[in-house]
Write an enzyme that holds these catalytic residues in place. Sequence first.
Site, PDB file in Angstrom:
ATOM      1  N   CYS A 182       0.818  -1.204   0.000  1.00 13.09           N
ATOM      2  CA  CYS A 182       0.000   0.000   0.000  1.00 13.09           C
ATOM      3  C   CYS A 182       0.865   1.273   0.000  1.00 13.09           C
ATOM      4  O   CYS A 182       1.358   1.665  -1.029  1.00 13.09           O
ATOM      5  CB  CYS A 182      -0.987  -0.045   1.166  1.00 13.09           C
TER       6      CYS A 182
ATOM      7  N   HIS B 174      -3.473  -5.078   0.315  1.00 10.55           N
ATOM      8  CA  HIS B 174      -2.816  -5.623   1.515  1.00 10.55           C
ATOM      9  C   HIS B 174      -2.847  -7.149   1.479  1.00 10.55           C
ATOM     10  O   HIS B 174      -3.765  -7.765   2.044  1.00 10.55           O
ATOM     11  CB  HIS B 174      -3.531  -5.137   2.775  1.00 10.55           C
TER      12      HIS B 174
ATOM     13  N   GLU C 222      -1.267  -9.174   3.140  1.00 12.37           N
ATOM     14  CA  GLU C 222      -1.112  -9.777   4.486  1.00 12.37           C
ATOM     15  C   GLU C 222      -2.438 -10.265   5.059  1.00 12.37           C
ATOM     16  O   GLU C 222      -2.470 -11.186   5.866  1.00 12.37           O
ATOM     17  CB  GLU C 222      -0.440  -8.789   5.446  1.00 12.37           C
TER      18      GLU C 222
HETATM   19  N1  GLN Z   1      -2.016   6.682   3.011  1.00 14.96           N
HETATM   20  C1  GLN Z   1      -2.165   5.954   1.793  1.00 14.96           C
HETATM   21  C2  GLN Z   1      -3.548   6.098   1.207  1.00 14.96           C
HETATM   22  O1  GLN Z   1      -4.467   6.482   1.867  1.00 14.96           O
HETATM   23  C3  GLN Z   1      -1.828   4.482   1.983  1.00 14.96           C
HETATM   24  C4  GLN Z   1      -2.773   3.762   2.869  1.00 14.96           C
HETATM   25  C5  GLN Z   1      -2.231   2.463   3.360  1.00 14.96           C
HETATM   26  O2  GLN Z   1      -1.038   2.226   3.343  1.00 14.96           O
HETATM   27  N2  GLN Z   1      -3.088   1.595   3.851  1.00 14.96           N
HETATM   28  O3  GLN Z   1      -3.761   5.825   0.046  1.00 14.96           O
END
Ligand code: GLN
Length: 544
Positions: free
Chosen positions: A390, A519, A521
């Site tokens: 992300c 994600h 994970e």
């Molecule tokens: N801050 C970033 C976004 O909002 C990444 C979010 C995250 O890593 N879950 O897109």
Amino acid sequence: MPKRRTYLFIVGGVMSGVGKGVASASLGALLQCRGQRVTAVKIDPYINVDAGTMNPVEHGEVFVTYDGDETDQDIGNYERFLDVDIGKVNYMTTGRVYLSVIERERALGYGGKTVEVVPHVPLEVIGRIREAAERADADVTIVEIGGTVGEYQNVLFLEAARMLRQQQPADVLIGLVSYLPIPSAIGEMKSKPTQFAVRAINAVGLQPDFIIGRSSKPIDQPRKEKLAAHCGVLPEDVISAPDAASIYDVPLWFEQEGLGDRVIKKLRLKAKPLHKEKWEGLVLKRKKAVQPVKIGIVGKYVSTGDFVLSDAYLSVLEAVKHAAWAIERDPQITWINAEELEKPGVRLTAVLGEVEGILVPGGFGTRGVEGKMKAIRYAREKKIPYLGLCYGLQLATVEFARNVLGLRDAHTTEIDPGTKHPVIHLMNEQEERMKNAAYGGTMRLGSYPCLLAKGSKARALYGADEIRERHRHRYECNPAYRAALEERGLIASGLSPDGTLVEVIELADHPFFLAAQFHPEYLSRPFRPHPLFLGFLKAAATNR
Ligand code: GLN
């Protein structure tokens, strides 16, 4: 005749943080080993409608379900232990319960009645628990009530348990997970705090059917008997749960203590032959993994005061373990505070020189961002395996734009809204939400499909051309820069089906440099390591 549904409430005594979630999940696993269909519900007593608006240092990881709920990390434990998908209906908070009661009242849903805290709030809770049981077609629904008994906050949830037990006396069990301290000056395991916890449960009209005693050491027979006598349970219903080397050892510990059979008997469930081979296999696999593999995780939610916490990255940590054990390696994690890397004069080789793989997990906001990009650049230039999750994809993109494309002031608009080169920017529908301060539950959340490019590393790892993964973000790669980035070697190897959103990036000219907008994970299981983590761990293990 409708199928019989049984319910097993798990409540906490003495103090929180002693592993109620793992205990609930482990008990569920043991029932599964006896052929029962199991699901698990988590109740959190706070007012937040979901966990999405909470600081992970305070609350731990936000676990995202396939249907886009931002939940407590225990839902992650349930999914990992039970290997089932758990959705929105299985998670509730005080805020969420009240919100629906109030909304129903506004819609005349109570038909003119006076709506009262009791019974209407507990009835709403019971309705949700029953719905979770129906959706999962569960024989047993485990319901974990957050916090500890005696707290003001969870009284209504205990009342729900009491009311449900009254409605279905033969179908509801109460298990207490309590803590038994061994004060060093006394040197003896003390049962009094647990006795008081039982009194506190008795005061709300409930009696535990069994007690899981958490402690640093096993509970001996004399203390089991003492607890039994004072707490109104049988000695065989006092389950010893000493600190375990791994959370995945807990199901077999409970089994050895006879908990699985006790619960089957108490609920009068049809016992099917016991199959615990998969848990035995997992324990064996973990024990065989002795050769280390060193992974550096660069984050910002790693410490509070004098304590280092890994709870904010729980699923990432578990996913690393699952993949490491699959290749018979012992994962050794170094938690690296990204802000430390930003300090002038810090030598990256001193911090990262030893690690065999670098991982940048998800995150929000400014703090530590430059440090994370330093680590990413180090991984890219020194050809150290890199996995970005992300924010770890977004920052890898910014780093590449700055240092390879030479766009010095490239940034994500999350940090620098006025940047000349917004390589990461806000998705259209998000602009409006931000303007209206509509933050809660409005990110791109939950499971989305993604197409993987022919010949890419991502496709080889997954062994599939279409995948589904869970998301939690507002920002995206700006398509205006895609061609330039790809020309210099940063390939968008995973795209949304309509081709507009970049979901995976990778460098061809690197042993392993891959990042995902989603994600992965959340989908890793002890019995099924995630392909991206597996690829990353394999690369790290063979790198030097
Ligand atoms: N801050 C970033 C976004 O909002 C990444 C979010 C995250 O890593 N879950 O897109």
